[in-house]
Write an enzyme that holds these catalytic residues in place. Structure first.
Site, short mmCIF file in Angstrom:
data_model
loop_
_atom_site.label_atom_id
_atom_site.label_comp_id
_atom_site.label_asym_id
_atom_site.label_seq_id
_atom_site.Cartn_x
_atom_site.Cartn_y
_atom_site.Cartn_z
N CYS A 193 50.47 4.60 -15.01
CA CYS A 193 50.98 5.96 -15.69
C CYS A 193 50.94 7.08 -15.06
CB CYS A 193 50.96 6.88 -16.97
SG CYS A 193 48.84 6.13 -17.27
N GLY A 208 52.39 4.66 -23.87
CA GLY A 208 54.11 3.09 -23.41
C GLY A 208 54.99 4.47 -23.23
N SER A 209 55.88 4.47 -23.02
CA SER A 209 57.04 4.97 -22.36
C SER A 209 57.23 5.92 -23.49
CB SER A 209 58.40 4.31 -22.57
OG SER A 209 58.90 4.08 -23.24
N LYS A 251 48.12 -4.49 -30.82
CA LYS A 251 50.04 -4.66 -30.06
C LYS A 251 50.03 -5.26 -28.76
CE LYS A 251 54.15 -5.13 -29.54
NZ LYS A 251 54.50 -5.40 -28.08
N GLU A 260 50.47 8.17 -25.60
CA GLU A 260 49.77 8.69 -24.25
C GLU A 260 51.13 7.62 -23.67
OE1 GLU A 260 47.41 9.87 -22.79
OE2 GLU A 260 45.53 9.93 -24.15
N GLY A 302 57.53 5.82 -27.82
CA GLY A 302 56.59 6.79 -28.04
C GLY A 302 57.93 7.81 -28.95
N GLU A 307 60.92 8.55 -13.82
CA GLU A 307 59.71 8.12 -13.68
C GLU A 307 59.91 6.61 -13.41
OE1 GLU A 307 57.07 6.13 -17.28
OE2 GLU A 307 55.70 6.97 -15.88
P1 NAD Z 1 57.33 0.40 -23.68
O1 NAD Z 1 57.32 1.68 -24.37
O2 NAD Z 1 58.16 -0.28 -23.22
O3 NAD Z 1 56.22 -0.68 -24.44
C1 NAD Z 1 55.27 -0.02 -24.64
C2 NAD Z 1 54.99 -1.17 -26.09
O4 NAD Z 1 55.66 -0.56 -27.81
C3 NAD Z 1 54.62 -2.34 -26.21
O5 NAD Z 1 53.66 -2.76 -26.93
C4 NAD Z 1 55.97 -2.95 -26.88
O6 NAD Z 1 56.28 -3.83 -26.83
C5 NAD Z 1 56.09 -1.83 -27.25
N1 NAD Z 1 57.21 -1.76 -28.14
C6 NAD Z 1 58.47 -1.36 -28.16
N2 NAD Z 1 59.47 -0.60 -28.62
C7 NAD Z 1 59.07 -0.64 -29.46
C8 NAD Z 1 58.92 -0.28 -31.41
N3 NAD Z 1 60.30 0.23 -31.61
N4 NAD Z 1 58.22 0.23 -31.60
C9 NAD Z 1 56.74 -0.44 -32.08
N5 NAD Z 1 56.65 -0.63 -29.95
C10 NAD Z 1 57.34 -1.18 -29.87
O7 NAD Z 1 56.38 0.71 -21.97
P2 NAD Z 1 56.22 -0.19 -21.15
O8 NAD Z 1 57.42 -0.53 -20.31
O9 NAD Z 1 55.26 -1.26 -21.52
O10 NAD Z 1 54.74 0.67 -20.03
C11 NAD Z 1 55.03 1.60 -19.47
C12 NAD Z 1 55.16 2.98 -19.55
O11 NAD Z 1 54.14 3.06 -19.99
C13 NAD Z 1 55.15 4.51 -18.46
O12 NAD Z 1 56.08 4.80 -19.05
C14 NAD Z 1 53.98 4.41 -18.57
O13 NAD Z 1 53.54 5.72 -17.69
C15 NAD Z 1 53.43 4.28 -20.01
N6 NAD Z 1 51.75 4.61 -19.94
C16 NAD Z 1 51.15 5.47 -20.33
C17 NAD Z 1 49.62 5.88 -19.93
C18 NAD Z 1 49.14 6.71 -20.46
O14 NAD Z 1 47.32 6.77 -20.64
N7 NAD Z 1 49.59 7.72 -20.69
C19 NAD Z 1 49.25 4.63 -20.15
C20 NAD Z 1 49.72 3.10 -19.15
C21 NAD Z 1 51.35 3.58 -19.81
#
Ligand code: NAD
Length: 477
Positions: free
Chosen positions: A283, A227-228, A174, A249, A232, A380
């Site tokens: 990240c 993601g965030s 996704k 992650e 997470g 962050e």
């Molecule tokens: P986000 O958590 O807002 O979204 C990430 C993904 O999750 C998107 O595809 C979004 O559509 C989906 N999502 C959102 N709500 C959801 C839910 N309730 N259920 C399932 N999926 C859902 O994060 P973002 O703003 O897209 O990315 C930025 C964040 O990602 C930052 O915190 C960054 O540090 C982190 N990140 C971490 C790594 C790592 O490897 N540790 C790598 C890249 C980014």
């Protein structure tokens, strides 16, 4: 306007709802395309396709050298589309064109790397008793759902998909709603490589709709989330409800410690890539520098000069150093953080505001005299904002660096390798960079401590998260 579709069972599928998600170019806010928005119906179709392919055992039973060859073919086809896909990625994400093309090539590298490991996933024999032959085999989980973010849309797909595929899982990805277009070019490479249908499905829908439905789907038995922290945690709850494993992650608030003997040019180069590339939306961004009092003023002056020298512009223009952040919302958030730092007593040695031009550009920002209690030092930011903090003795530097709920990256700058390894042992982070930010590649395990997550991706360690161990005991009478 070009319209993109979901890739399910090797076919291009439009959403039954006819709803689309529009995607803009962060350098000017103009719409560049739209993608058919996956809803419950398309998630069901993707999961069904993955389930059918898994049950057919087409990948599980494929001779492992053939699986490896197929992965190398995916790598080859991905390299072929790297220019086309990189351009689309550059437009939808805003990042520099060279980094965008590199993302496609990184995906190819990951497929090549794990191709070489597919036939080396060995179990072991266990000496249970004289008349028992006991052994272990490593098996895939089955249907693996991957939810990826927008900052490295392709690298994040490649990182988890290459492992998932190498270990025999069927995968549904996704993509993020802000950057779903370039993944469709990658899907074309999957088609061109002749991947059997249903093994890789790529859909895009909203996180709180398609994303949450996907991870909670009764037929999904393994989840990978990047993601965030906030999302997470929601995903971990959903996985806990079904008692299925999740690879997580999450975000970071990484600090680099600068000792008095550091080569300041190395610190500058690291800051250039660590906090200003991809507009700081990384990240493991170097979001804090913890600098010894004796060299802080000199370093801040150099950081200001370096910030002034950055070439700012749309990622598609050659050699841009600082590109826009992803959206107006993100720009407001980043600018708000910079403002809060100044209100709490930090000094904007450089930048601090949005740039007066079209698109979502933030000034490269260096905040001096930051204290660890300030919001800018704790949360962050995900933008080009560097906080500089001061320390007097080594233990204090470690305390400041570790004083965060995150634990993704950390760094140390010194010519004394003994001190560097002492520091690395004290830092609470999944990866520690010495004298250069971002030293790793596809072969180095990557993941977080504390709230940054607990899984490991990349490298040989990465494979462990995609396999379960089966123990077989045979009584020999
Ligand atoms: P986000 O958590 O807002 O979204 C990430 C993904 O999750 C998107 O595809 C979004 O559509 C989906 N999502 C959102 N709500 C959801 C839910 N309730 N259920 C399932 N999926 C859902 O994060 P973002 O703003 O897209 O990315 C930025 C964040 O990602 C930052 O915190 C960054 O540090 C982190 N990140 C971490 C790594 C790592 O490897 N540790 C790598 C890249 C980014």
């Amino acid at each position: 306007m070009e319209k993109y579709k979901n890739f399910i069972n090797n076919k291009w599928i439009e959403s039954e709802s006819k709803e689309t998600i529009k995607v803009d170019d962060p350098s000017n806010g103009k719409i560049i395309g739209e993608i058919s928005c996956a809803k419950k119906n398309e998630v069901d179709l993707a999961v069904e396709a993955a389930k059918n392919s898994y049950n057919s055992r087409v990948l599980v039973d494929m001779p492992l050298l053939s699986r490896a060859k197929l992965m190398r073919k995916i790598a080859e086809e991905t390299r072929k589309v790297s220019k086309e896909g990189g351009e689309l990625l550059c437009y939808e994400n805003g990042k520099n064109i060279a980094s965008a093309i590199k993302e496609f090539n990184d995906v190819a590298d990951m497929f090549d790397y794990y191709a070489g490991l597919t036939d080396k996933l060995e179990g072991k024999t266990i000496p249970v008793a004289k008349n028992v032959f006991d052994y272990t085999v490593l098996e895939p989980f089955g249907i693996s759902a991957h939810v990826v973010p927008w900052n490295f849309p392709l690298s994040m797909i490649g990182r988890s998909l290459s492992c998932s595929f190498a270990t025999g899982n069927s995968t549904i990805i996704k993509t993020a709603e802000l950057t779903p277009l370039s993944a469709t070019v990658f899907a074309k490479a999957i088609q061109n490589a002749g991947v059997p249908e249903g093994l890789i499905n790529i859909i895009c829908g909203y996180g709180n709709e398609a994303g949450s439905y996907l991870v909670s789907h009764e037929d999904v038995n393994h989840v990978v989330f990047t993601g965030s922290v906030a999302t997470g945690k929601k995903i971990l709850h959903a996985c806990a409800d079904k008692a299925i494993p999740a690879v997580v992650e999450l975000g970071g608030k990484s600090a680099g410690i600068v000792y008095p003997d550091a080569d300041l040019n190395e610190v500058l180069e690291s800051a250039r890539s660590g906090i200003f590339s991809v507009a700081g939306q990384i990240c493991t961004a170097m979001s804090r520098l913890v600098v010894h009092k004796s060299i802080k003023d000199e370093l801040v002056d150099k950081l200001v000069d370096m910030s002034k020298s950055l070439k700012i512009g749309p990622g598609i223009e050659k050699d841009t150093d600082l590109t826009p952040v992803i959206s107006e919302n993100q720009l407001q958030k980043v600018e708000g953080y910079a403002r809060s730092g100044i209100q709490e007593g930090a000094e904007a040695a450089y930048g601090g505001k949005r740039l007066e031009r079209e698109g979502y550009f933030m000034e490269p920002t260096v905040l001096n005299n930051v204290k660890q209690s300030m919001t800018v030092a704790r949360e962050e930011i995900f933008g080009p904002v560097l906080s500089v903090l001061e320390y007097e003795d080594q233990e204090e530097a470690i305390d400041i660096a570790n004083d965060t709920e995150y634990g993704l990256g950390a760094g140390v700058f010194t010519k004394d390798l003994k001190k560097a390894s002492w520091t690395a042992s004290k830092l609470e982070a999944g990866q520690v960079y010495v004298n250069k930010w971002f030293t790793g590649n596809h072969a180095t395990p990557f993941g977080g401590y504390k709230q940054s997550g607990y899984s490991r991706e990349k490298g040989v360690d990465g494979l462990k998260s995609y396999l379960q161990v089966k123990n077989v005991g045979i009584s020999l009478g």
